[in-house]
Design an enzyme around this catalytic site. Sequence first.
Site, PDB file in Angstrom:
ATOM      1  N   ASP A 175       0.648  -1.369  -0.053  1.00 29.02           N
ATOM      2  CA  ASP A 175       0.039  -0.100  -0.058  1.00 29.02           C
ATOM      3  C   ASP A 175       0.776   1.444  -0.028  1.00 29.02           C
ATOM      4  O   ASP A 175       0.139   2.109  -0.593  1.00 29.02           O
ATOM      5  CB  ASP A 175      -0.797   0.079   1.207  1.00 29.02           C
ATOM      6  CG  ASP A 175      -2.104  -0.813   0.867  1.00 29.02           C
ATOM      7  OD1 ASP A 175      -1.921  -1.734   0.149  1.00 29.02           O
ATOM      8  OD2 ASP A 175      -3.178  -0.789   1.664  1.00 29.02           O
ATOM      9  N   CYS A 209       1.744  -8.162   5.000  1.00 36.35           N
ATOM     10  CA  CYS A 209       1.269  -6.683   5.204  1.00 36.35           C
ATOM     11  C   CYS A 209      -0.072  -6.389   4.465  1.00 36.35           C
ATOM     12  O   CYS A 209      -0.487  -7.338   3.839  1.00 36.35           O
ATOM     13  CB  CYS A 209       2.285  -5.933   4.180  1.00 36.35           C
ATOM     14  SG  CYS A 209       3.878  -6.050   4.850  1.00 36.35           S
ATOM     15  N   ASP A 210      -0.500  -5.356   4.685  1.00 34.99           N
ATOM     16  CA  ASP A 210      -1.820  -4.681   4.117  1.00 34.99           C
ATOM     17  C   ASP A 210      -2.807  -5.787   3.957  1.00 34.99           C
ATOM     18  O   ASP A 210      -3.399  -6.273   4.899  1.00 34.99           O
ATOM     19  CB  ASP A 210      -1.283  -4.056   2.641  1.00 34.99           C
ATOM     20  CG  ASP A 210      -0.243  -3.212   3.088  1.00 34.99           C
ATOM     21  OD1 ASP A 210      -0.313  -2.296   4.116  1.00 34.99           O
ATOM     22  OD2 ASP A 210       0.738  -2.753   2.369  1.00 34.99           O
ATOM     23  N   CYS A 245       5.775  -2.527   8.398  1.00 32.63           N
ATOM     24  CA  CYS A 245       5.964  -0.983   8.979  1.00 32.63           C
ATOM     25  C   CYS A 245       5.790  -0.917  10.470  1.00 32.63           C
ATOM     26  O   CYS A 245       4.802  -1.790  10.787  1.00 32.63           O
ATOM     27  CB  CYS A 245       5.023   0.001   8.168  1.00 32.63           C
ATOM     28  SG  CYS A 245       5.464   0.100   6.523  1.00 32.63           S
ATOM     29  N   GLU A 296      -6.615   4.593  -0.124  1.00 30.87           N
ATOM     30  CA  GLU A 296      -6.372   5.058   1.253  1.00 30.87           C
ATOM     31  C   GLU A 296      -5.973   6.611   1.048  1.00 30.87           C
ATOM     32  O   GLU A 296      -5.372   6.906  -0.184  1.00 30.87           O
ATOM     33  CB  GLU A 296      -5.104   4.333   1.839  1.00 30.87           C
ATOM     34  CG  GLU A 296      -5.690   2.994   2.220  1.00 30.87           C
ATOM     35  CD  GLU A 296      -4.382   2.203   2.886  1.00 30.87           C
ATOM     36  OE1 GLU A 296      -4.899   1.095   3.447  1.00 30.87           O
ATOM     37  OE2 GLU A 296      -3.419   2.516   2.725  1.00 30.87           O
ATOM     38  N   SER A 308      -5.039   4.864   5.717  1.00 31.04           N
ATOM     39  CA  SER A 308      -4.114   3.924   5.809  1.00 31.04           C
ATOM     40  C   SER A 308      -4.038   3.781   7.587  1.00 31.04           C
ATOM     41  O   SER A 308      -4.553   4.639   8.156  1.00 31.04           O
ATOM     42  CB  SER A 308      -2.762   4.480   5.418  1.00 31.04           C
ATOM     43  OG  SER A 308      -1.574   3.764   6.237  1.00 31.04           O
TER      44      SER A 308
END
Length: 558
Positions: free
Chosen positions: A78, A119-120, A192, A446, A472
């Site tokens: 993302d 992730c995401d 992250c 996002e 996000s």
Amino acid sequence: MRSDAIKKGHLRAPNRSLLRACGLKDEDFDKPFIGVANSYIDIIPGHYFLNDYAKIIKDEIRKNGCVPFEFNTIGVDDGIAMGHEGMLYSLPSRELIANSIETVMNAHQLDALICIPNCDKITPGMLMGALRVNVPTIFVSGGPMASGVTKKGEKISLSSVFEAVGAYESKKISEEEFKDIECSACPSGGSCSGMFTANSMNTLCEAMGIALEGNGTILALSKEREELLRKAARRICEIALDERFKIRNIITQKAVRNAMVVDMAMGGSSNTVLHMLAISREAGVALDIKDLNFISSKVAHIAKIAPSLNSVYMDDIHKAGGVSAVMAEISSRQGHILELDALTITGESLKERLKNAKIKDENIIRKVDNAYSKVGGLAILFGNLAKQGCVIKTAGIIGERKFKGKAVCFNSQDEAIKGIIKGKVQKGNVCVIRYEGPKGGPGMQEMLSPTSLLMGMGLGADVALITDGRFSGATRGLSVGHISPEAAEGGLIGLLKDGDEIEIDVDAYTIHANVSEEEIAKRKKEFALPQKEVSSRWLRMYQKLVSNASKGAVLDME
């Protein structure tokens, strides 16, 4: 065994012949076949090392008497897809991932499944697909990266870079400082480092009992994470043929409730609402967006993590006791809200799992008596602007929880970014970004770039942003997303004009446009839906089938 459908009896000689070409021997046809659903991809920092993780898992599976078969899903980062047309593909990728899990597992009749997401949209997509297949399943994610550190010694993350863009545009930081932030924020592989969507979802897997302790917080590329992989691999071999551990026996009504309790206690990403609605649907579990405020009202917000608090990151949470410490504190003070008899993938109840858990650092995970807030870190607002609801991450609010301001309207995220940079959004305004919902985008982008610009320009506490798109997990400020109905399906957000007064009251769970019913009726008569050409066949298909955000933005064939 389920896999007997492809390996037993003389009619399956052709199937076995093909499997022998893959290296199987006679003795392997008496062993459970385990799917290893990987999400390795070079372009995502949380995934480029997952091929190594899959090797560790497969080796452990073989040592424990089962046969692993690795396959891969796609993945979208993302952060890299942010701010351009690539973000149109992020949420739709969740459906492709779910479909790929279902397809491979059912086409080959594998007995059990171990998923390696990070992730995401990859974690929720894998959960959705696994729930359709309904075999014994364990999730073990890649893990979070460490926080970055600038030359000044300040801890930062990816959200710091997005906000630095706004600070640089408004000349609040130098080019040298800007470059330092860019080069320092993401120091290693992993998801992250803050409580963004990836870590939120991996944390919720732990809360639901479908992952082992530490799944959400143990750092990527650490020896501790490698040991977690081996434990997960050993456990999937132990339960591969045990129907008690089919994923729908783990992700139950109780597990979903526990996930939302942890989400509230830790101030997870607003995307978790979207994903948990979709996951619950696949699990056959009732979860209504209206239920979430009740859960929030009963759960204290006891862990604040970046971007809500830029001094605390996932590795800090792990050192302070992890997700289990959060749940143990909630269960000891607000135990009625957690379902402690829920089954976990280890065979223990949640109560048994938490018996030795405790907070190791009360500056990181607070006691309920010293909570950041008596209510949870997410809220659902309703009103004439969102009759079917909208979502705000209350943990990320940095100004007032009540806001009244004049609308400044944009018909796309790109238009909003240009307008913000040109100074069209001023202190006291409500920035309205519409036609970015699941159908309107299509794809429900996002809005991290606009919110980060506002933060970096020093407007974060003085401006509200509302959208039928989403945010996000790195977003902070008074940011209201998932407005339903969206503009593309006739929602009031599409009828707003510059200067309309909008009121947001987080504690009253309301969002309202102060426009008379007569004026709204007049605007509806004059309204013509803007036509947006969508060249992608996949996105056109998605646009036609997707539900609105209040139902999880799922593909609805009914």
